[in-house]
Motif scaffolding. Structure first.
Motif, PDB file in Angstrom:
ATOM      1  N   THR A   1       2.088   9.422  -6.183  1.00 20.02           N
ATOM      2  CA  THR A   1       2.493  10.799  -5.887  1.00 20.02           C
ATOM      3  C   THR A   1       3.951  11.109  -6.205  1.00 20.02           C
ATOM      4  O   THR A   1       4.323  12.284  -6.331  1.00 20.02           O
ATOM      5  CB  THR A   1       2.254  11.114  -4.405  1.00 20.02           C
TER       6      THR A   1
ATOM      7  N   TYR B   1       1.132   4.321  -2.825  1.00 23.38           N
ATOM      8  CA  TYR B   1       1.134   5.766  -2.573  1.00 23.38           C
ATOM      9  C   TYR B   1       2.319   6.442  -3.266  1.00 23.38           C
ATOM     10  O   TYR B   1       2.166   7.507  -3.877  1.00 23.38           O
ATOM     11  CB  TYR B   1       1.195   6.025  -1.064  1.00 23.38           C
ATOM     12  N   GLU B   2       3.487   5.831  -3.185  1.00 17.66           N
ATOM     13  CA  GLU B   2       4.666   6.431  -3.801  1.00 17.66           C
ATOM     14  C   GLU B   2       4.542   6.438  -5.319  1.00 17.66           C
ATOM     15  O   GLU B   2       4.956   7.389  -5.987  1.00 17.66           O
ATOM     16  CB  GLU B   2       5.923   5.680  -3.357  1.00 17.66           C
TER      17      GLU B   2
ATOM     18  N   THR C   1       0.833  -1.208   0.000  1.00 15.46           N
ATOM     19  CA  THR C   1       0.000   0.000   0.000  1.00 15.46           C
ATOM     20  C   THR C   1       0.862   1.250   0.000  1.00 15.46           C
ATOM     21  O   THR C   1       0.572   2.225  -0.709  1.00 15.46           O
ATOM     22  CB  THR C   1      -0.940   0.001   1.217  1.00 15.46           C
ATOM     23  N   LEU C   2       1.944   1.235   0.770  1.00 18.15           N
ATOM     24  CA  LEU C   2       2.838   2.389   0.802  1.00 18.15           C
ATOM     25  C   LEU C   2       3.544   2.568  -0.544  1.00 18.15           C
ATOM     26  O   LEU C   2       3.775   3.701  -0.993  1.00 18.15           O
ATOM     27  CB  LEU C   2       3.864   2.203   1.922  1.00 18.15           C
TER      28      LEU C   2
ATOM     29  N   PRO D   1       7.424   8.065   1.676  1.00 14.44           N
ATOM     30  CA  PRO D   1       6.728   8.150   2.964  1.00 14.44           C
ATOM     31  C   PRO D   1       7.457   9.081   3.925  1.00 14.44           C
ATOM     32  O   PRO D   1       8.684   9.082   4.000  1.00 14.44           O
ATOM     33  CB  PRO D   1       6.755   6.702   3.468  1.00 14.44           C
TER      34      PRO D   1
ATOM     35  N   LEU E   1      -2.364  14.237  -2.369  1.00 19.83           N
ATOM     36  CA  LEU E   1      -3.372  13.540  -3.171  1.00 19.83           C
ATOM     37  C   LEU E   1      -4.417  14.516  -3.688  1.00 19.83           C
ATOM     38  O   LEU E   1      -4.819  14.450  -4.860  1.00 19.83           O
ATOM     39  CB  LEU E   1      -4.047  12.454  -2.327  1.00 19.83           C
TER      40      LEU E   1
ATOM     41  N   ILE F   1       1.698   9.176   4.843  1.00 13.81           N
ATOM     42  CA  ILE F   1       1.282   9.787   3.581  1.00 13.81           C
ATOM     43  C   ILE F   1       0.862  11.225   3.799  1.00 13.81           C
ATOM     44  O   ILE F   1       0.621  11.666   4.926  1.00 13.81           O
ATOM     45  CB  ILE F   1       0.158   8.982   2.903  1.00 13.81           C
TER      46      ILE F   1
ATOM     47  N   LEU G   1      -5.930   3.882   0.809  1.00 16.74           N
ATOM     48  CA  LEU G   1      -4.613   3.960   1.448  1.00 16.74           C
ATOM     49  C   LEU G   1      -4.732   3.834   2.964  1.00 16.74           C
ATOM     50  O   LEU G   1      -3.954   3.118   3.604  1.00 16.74           O
ATOM     51  CB  LEU G   1      -3.926   5.274   1.077  1.00 16.74           C
ATOM     52  N   TYR G   2      -5.698   4.519   3.564  1.00 19.36           N
ATOM     53  CA  TYR G   2      -5.873   4.428   5.011  1.00 19.36           C
ATOM     54  C   TYR G   2      -6.205   2.999   5.447  1.00 19.36           C
ATOM     55  O   TYR G   2      -5.768   2.552   6.501  1.00 19.36           O
ATOM     56  CB  TYR G   2      -6.983   5.377   5.472  1.00 19.36           C
TER      57      TYR G   2
ATOM     58  N   LEU H   1      -8.934   7.310  -3.277  1.00 18.76           N
ATOM     59  CA  LEU H   1      -7.573   6.822  -3.062  1.00 18.76           C
ATOM     60  C   LEU H   1      -7.185   6.906  -1.589  1.00 18.76           C
ATOM     61  O   LEU H   1      -6.575   5.984  -1.035  1.00 18.76           O
ATOM     62  CB  LEU H   1      -6.590   7.630  -3.916  1.00 18.76           C
ATOM     63  N   GLN H   2      -7.557   8.008  -0.952  1.00 18.42           N
ATOM     64  CA  GLN H   2      -7.213   8.199   0.452  1.00 18.42           C
ATOM     65  C   GLN H   2      -7.872   7.131   1.321  1.00 18.42           C
ATOM     66  O   GLN H   2      -7.246   6.583   2.230  1.00 18.42           O
ATOM     67  CB  GLN H   2      -7.651   9.586   0.906  1.00 18.42           C
TER      68      GLN H   2
END
Length: 512
Positions: A388, A384-385, A380-381, A392, A426, A421, A442-443, A438-439
């Motif tokens: 964006t 995110y990378e 998941t991290l 992290p 985002l 994040i 990710l959470y 997306l948020q």
């Protein structure tokens, strides 16, 4: 007489200039010394503060200061089902005190004995490994000799000719390799002319052998081992040649991945994890998922692809995301017998969840806790990378630090369950409703409590619902060949894919 007077005047001028230069040099040296002294004092003060945070000292003021200074949205991620949109993450949940979160919770008192020494030794090891990757040692005479010769396979059926260095890691170097002799390998429909040769550093042969054992059971979601052997003094692996992920290929030009490809990568690697984690599958957790360890399988017997061909395949989904460097993987049955604890920190700390970070409780060293949720957090991290292009905790200034300072601050962030994040990033890139969707995903995958963190299946369903994911390739494992790419098994239909002429990856000149 006039000439002599002029000469004397010039000599005096030169002497005065030299004296002035010497005075300036002395003043600059004093200023540098003073600045170094101030920096040393600041570093010592910072280290003293971070030491208390790392050991969980409840009296340490920096932990309270860090919490107070945290911007909105920078607290711990929300649990499953958190509100979508631009909602901020709720405050971090306190550790339950049970076995599952003991390694991530604060210490009861400052550890000064054996536990602290063990933790310091592990931090020192991580610093050495990081320094070795950042500044690799030059190629030695022995390796240089091997590069100028052929390496004969153990069975004598083929030889490998080493080419350019493709990368350097903590365990070894990776070289391009051409194959002469028998070019047929199990699992490949065509002869293999080019591959990748991974050679262990001295003292790292055991790690390479562990990686070899993991590759012993091939899987479509893991890089394929072709052969393995040893020279007189070095072990090596021969691996299939893959293509870089667009996150790596266009790192300098773009720095991130188009959202369609990021979602496709994420959902298909979740499908891979579902099989790897299953007791009837590989029964493995990888423990070291990160963007650097994700590549693409594309049918490209000729080797490197042109940018146009690469983008064309990306747009059509003619690729499969694959995990590489799986030497940290753990057998789940064996891990469960140890209560999920690993005495040595395993994996890349930046991408590990809070519970996997070792800590001090009283005088005791508490090893990190690993499970299938470790891979969920790390993937998941990485997602995110990819989205964006931001690492992290970058918004918290983590990467202004180096070496031990960096690791201690990172461990403190993990222990305090600081949100890795940046929600505002985002929003800026995608806006609502996409940023909110997306948020929320990710959470769910980054919840600091492993018991509340989404499972692989839950995340897969969330992605399927949010991005209208369909299955394109059925029976993906039947009659599978590693050099005949079937393309993405799962395919999102919500977001447009990058075209060849106009895309995130093309410069304005190329698009024109």
């Amino acid at each position: 007489a006039r000439a002599e007077a002029l000469a004397r005047a010039e000599a005096r001028a030169r002497a005065a200039a030299e004296a002035h230069a010497e005075a300036l040099a002395r003043a600059e040296a004093l200023a540098r010394a003073e600045a170094e002294r101030e920096r040393a004092e600041q570093a010592a003060a910072a280290m003293a503060a971070v030491d208390g945070v790392l050991e969980g000292d409840p009296q340490d003021p920096s932990a309270a200061a860090r919490t107070k200074a945290a911007p909105a949205g920078a607290t711990a991620p929300a649990p499953d089902g958190a509100a979508s949109g631009g909602a901020e993450a709720p405050p971090a949940a306190a550790p339950s005190g049970g076995e599952e979160t003991r390694g991530a919770g604060p210490a009861t008192k400052k550890g000064t004995g054996r536990g602290r020494r063990i933790l310091k030794r592990q931090i020192d090891r991580l610093v050495r490994e990081s320094d070795a990757e950042a500044s690799p040692a030059p190629i030695g005479n022995e390796t240089a000799t091997l590069m100028s010769e052929m390496i004969l396979s153990d069975d004598g059926a083929r030889a490998y000719v080493m080419g350019e260095v493709l990368g350097v890691g903590g365990q070894g170097r990776v070289f391009e390799a051409s194959i002469t002799g028998d070019q047929h390998f199990p699992g490949f429909a065509r002869p293999v002319e080019r591959a990748v040769l991974k050679m262990a550093h001295r003292g790292q042969e055991e790690a390479l052998q562990r990686e070899r054992r993991i590759y012993g059971q091939p899987h479509r979601g893991i890089i394929r081992l072709l052969d393995a052997g040893a020279t007189k003094s070095r072990a090596y692996l021969i691996l299939e040649r893959l293509q870089p992920h667009p996150f790596e290929r266009f790192a300098v030009r773009v720095g991130r991945v188009d959202p369609a490809t990021a979602v496709d990568t994420f959902v298909n690697l979740l499908d891979v994890l579902k099989d790897l984690h299953a007791p009837k599958g590989r029964n493995l957790i990888l423990c070291d998922i990160k963007p650097d360890n994700i590549m693409l399988r594309m049918a490209a017997p000729e080797g490197a692809l042109s940018e146009e061909d690469y983008l064309r395949r990306l747009a059509k989904g003619a690729y499969e995301p694959v995990f590489i460097d799986v030497g940290c993987a753990q057998d789940l049955t064996e891990l469960n017998h140890r209560g999920g604890r690993l005495q040595e920190l395993t994996g890349t700390p930046l991408y590990l969840p809070p519970e996997a970070i070792p800590s001090i409780e009283g005088e005791d060293f508490v090893p990190g806790l690993y499970s299938v949720k470790t891979d969920v957090y790390a993937l998941t991290l990485s997602f995110y990378e990819h989205l964006t292009g931001e690492r992290p905790y970058a918004h918290r200034g983590l990467f202004q630090l180096r070496g031990e300072d960096y690791l201690r601050e990172l461990f403190a962030f993990k222990r305090d369950r600081v949100n890795p994040i940046h929600p505002e990033k985002l929003q800026k890139l995608f806006g609502n409703p996409l940023a909110g969707d997306l948020q929320r995903i990710l959470y769910a995958g980054l919840h600091p409590d492993p018991q509340k963190r989404a499972s692989v299946l839950n995340l897969f369903k969330m992605l399927s619902d949010a991005f209208d994911v369909i299955e394109r390739v059925r029976n993906a494992t039947e009659g599978y060949y590693f050099d005949v790419c079937r393309g993405l098994r799962y395919w999102q239909q919500r977001l447009p894919r990058p075209g060849v002429e106009r895309s995130l990856y093309r410069t304005p000149q190329q698009q024109a």
